[in-house]
Design a protein around this motif. Sequence first.
Motif, PDB file in Angstrom:
ATOM      1  N   UNK A   1       0.837  -1.209   0.000  1.00  0.00           N
ATOM      2  CA  UNK A   1       0.000   0.000   0.000  1.00  0.00           C
ATOM      3  C   UNK A   1       0.870   1.256   0.000  1.00  0.00           C
ATOM      4  N   UNK A   2       1.933   1.254   0.780  1.00  0.00           N
ATOM      5  CA  UNK A   2       2.806   2.434   0.850  1.00  0.00           C
ATOM      6  C   UNK A   2       3.429   2.739  -0.499  1.00  0.00           C
ATOM      7  N   UNK A   3       3.990   1.711  -1.155  1.00  0.00           N
ATOM      8  CA  UNK A   3       4.643   1.930  -2.439  1.00  0.00           C
ATOM      9  C   UNK A   3       3.649   2.161  -3.567  1.00  0.00           C
ATOM     10  N   UNK A   4       2.427   1.660  -3.411  1.00  0.00           N
ATOM     11  CA  UNK A   4       1.422   1.875  -4.454  1.00  0.00           C
ATOM     12  C   UNK A   4       1.021   3.334  -4.571  1.00  0.00           C
ATOM     13  N   UNK A   5       1.104   4.075  -3.478  1.00  0.00           N
ATOM     14  CA  UNK A   5       0.697   5.479  -3.460  1.00  0.00           C
ATOM     15  C   UNK A   5       1.891   6.425  -3.457  1.00  0.00           C
ATOM     16  N   UNK A   6       3.065   5.924  -3.804  1.00  0.00           N
ATOM     17  CA  UNK A   6       4.277   6.741  -3.843  1.00  0.00           C
ATOM     18  C   UNK A   6       4.789   6.838  -5.270  1.00  0.00           C
ATOM     19  N   UNK A   7       5.729   7.746  -5.468  1.00  0.00           N
ATOM     20  CA  UNK A   7       6.395   7.864  -6.756  1.00  0.00           C
ATOM     21  C   UNK A   7       7.574   6.895  -6.803  1.00  0.00           C
ATOM     22  N   UNK A   8       8.018   6.562  -8.027  1.00  0.00           N
ATOM     23  CA  UNK A   8       9.129   5.626  -8.181  1.00  0.00           C
ATOM     24  C   UNK A   8      10.393   6.135  -7.483  1.00  0.00           C
ATOM     25  N   UNK A   9      10.600   7.460  -7.481  1.00  0.00           N
ATOM     26  CA  UNK A   9      11.789   8.017  -6.839  1.00  0.00           C
ATOM     27  C   UNK A   9      11.782   7.760  -5.338  1.00  0.00           C
ATOM     28  N   UNK A  10      10.617   7.818  -4.712  1.00  0.00           N
ATOM     29  CA  UNK A  10      10.538   7.559  -3.274  1.00  0.00           C
ATOM     30  C   UNK A  10      10.665   6.074  -2.956  1.00  0.00           C
ATOM     31  N   UNK A  11      10.212   5.229  -3.871  1.00  0.00           N
ATOM     32  CA  UNK A  11      10.316   3.791  -3.630  1.00  0.00           C
ATOM     33  C   UNK A  11      11.769   3.352  -3.630  1.00  0.00           C
ATOM     34  N   UNK A  12      12.571   3.898  -4.535  1.00  0.00           N
ATOM     35  CA  UNK A  12      13.968   3.496  -4.665  1.00  0.00           C
ATOM     36  C   UNK A  12      14.923   4.424  -3.923  1.00  0.00           C
ATOM     37  N   UNK A  13      14.403   5.394  -3.180  1.00  0.00           N
ATOM     38  CA  UNK A  13      15.267   6.341  -2.475  1.00  0.00           C
ATOM     39  C   UNK A  13      16.046   5.629  -1.369  1.00  0.00           C
ATOM     40  N   UNK A  14      17.318   6.040  -1.113  1.00  0.00           N
ATOM     41  CA  UNK A  14      18.096   5.380  -0.044  1.00  0.00           C
ATOM     42  C   UNK A  14      17.535   5.643   1.344  1.00  0.00           C
ATOM     43  N   UNK A  15      16.933   6.804   1.560  1.00  0.00           N
ATOM     44  CA  UNK A  15      16.331   7.099   2.850  1.00  0.00           C
ATOM     45  C   UNK A  15      14.886   6.628   2.891  1.00  0.00           C
ATOM     46  N   UNK A  16      14.537   5.923   3.942  1.00  0.00           N
ATOM     47  CA  UNK A  16      13.200   5.344   4.042  1.00  0.00           C
ATOM     48  C   UNK A  16      12.298   6.213   4.898  1.00  0.00           C
ATOM     49  N   UNK A  17      11.100   6.437   4.438  1.00  0.00           N
ATOM     50  CA  UNK A  17      10.088   7.151   5.211  1.00  0.00           C
ATOM     51  C   UNK A  17       8.901   6.243   5.436  1.00  0.00           C
ATOM     52  N   UNK A  18       8.266   6.412   6.600  1.00  0.00           N
ATOM     53  CA  UNK A  18       7.160   5.530   6.939  1.00  0.00           C
ATOM     54  C   UNK A  18       6.015   5.677   5.953  1.00  0.00           C
ATOM     55  N   UNK A  19       5.730   6.903   5.548  1.00  0.00           N
ATOM     56  CA  UNK A  19       4.701   7.178   4.552  1.00  0.00           C
ATOM     57  C   UNK A  19       5.310   8.071   3.476  1.00  0.00           C
ATOM     58  N   UNK A  20       4.819   7.992   2.245  1.00  0.00           N
ATOM     59  CA  UNK A  20       5.348   8.878   1.202  1.00  0.00           C
ATOM     60  C   UNK A  20       5.033  10.336   1.525  1.00  0.00           C
ATOM     61  N   UNK A  21       5.923  11.217   1.102  1.00  0.00           N
ATOM     62  CA  UNK A  21       5.730  12.636   1.385  1.00  0.00           C
ATOM     63  C   UNK A  21       4.476  13.190   0.717  1.00  0.00           C
ATOM     64  N   UNK A  22       4.135  12.640  -0.425  1.00  0.00           N
ATOM     65  CA  UNK A  22       2.927  13.043  -1.153  1.00  0.00           C
ATOM     66  C   UNK A  22       2.167  11.788  -1.576  1.00  0.00           C
TER      67      UNK A  22
END
Length: 301
Positions: A55-76
């Motif tokens: 669910x988290x990656x489904x609502x995120x952009x590809x850049x956030x999915x592959x980013x080295x820093x992990x966030x609990x929820x996508x910024x947008x």
Amino acid sequence: MTATTTPPPVTARAEEPPPRQVRRRTPAETLATSARYLALTIAAVLFLIPFYLIVRNALAADAEITAPGWTLFPSTIHWENFGELFSDPSVNLLTALGNSALVAVTQTAGMLLLCSMAGYGLARIPYRWATPIFYAVLVTLMIPPAVTFIPTFIVVSQLQWVDTYQGIIVPVLFSGFTTFLFRQYFLNFPSSLEEAARLDGLGWFGAFWRIVVPNSGAFFSAIAVITFITNWNQFLWPLIVGQDSSKWTVQVALSTFLTAQTINLHELFLAAAVSIAPLVLVFVVLQRYLVQGVAETGIKG
């Protein structure tokens, strides 16, 4: 002359029940209970982590999915991913979902019909070849599916069933394991009900449809849940037989988001979440039949 008054009748008082004594738990029992709940909580969190990631990656952009820093929820939250998924010209996900629903429902219904009748015949109808046939069914469980894959495809090809629904559905309509489960269940079914049905003039077939099936709803539901989930998640056979994109099931459609040329991560995760939703719904509605159905098979560990 004075009037005499009769005293009122003495009624026996109901004895009050003794106060209920609450047994206090010992420290060892409290510790064991706490440890049990802690273990269940950890298991539940581990079980839910893959769903959270989807669910988290489904609502995120590809850049956030592959980013080295992990966030609990996508910024947008990218709700527009839904429109992008269902308007993707390379994959018609709605058609794939419809194909999966058609294949899974048809295979589940056919398997319940054929395997239940075979299991009932092996468990109840007395004939000399019942035991050898049952052992032959058990032997099929020991044959790896890869051994029968090519011969089955050759038969389907000779029948000109490639790129057809019947080519995907028919070869999977019978299951030796499901037949075994039905046989185990019917062995424990009360025979008095069938004897009463035969006294009323019903034969084996009539007793099966009018007595046994209506009184076995919980077990049929449990087998239906397991069979539906298994058929929905099929990948290799629908991939080989349904070569045209109009016959793709949802599992085959998911594989197209991850190729050697392109990797569309957010659509892949979103499509996975959409494909899981029907299974979660079926499991939530009918999950109480799973434990009951396994218990009624008579299988003991």
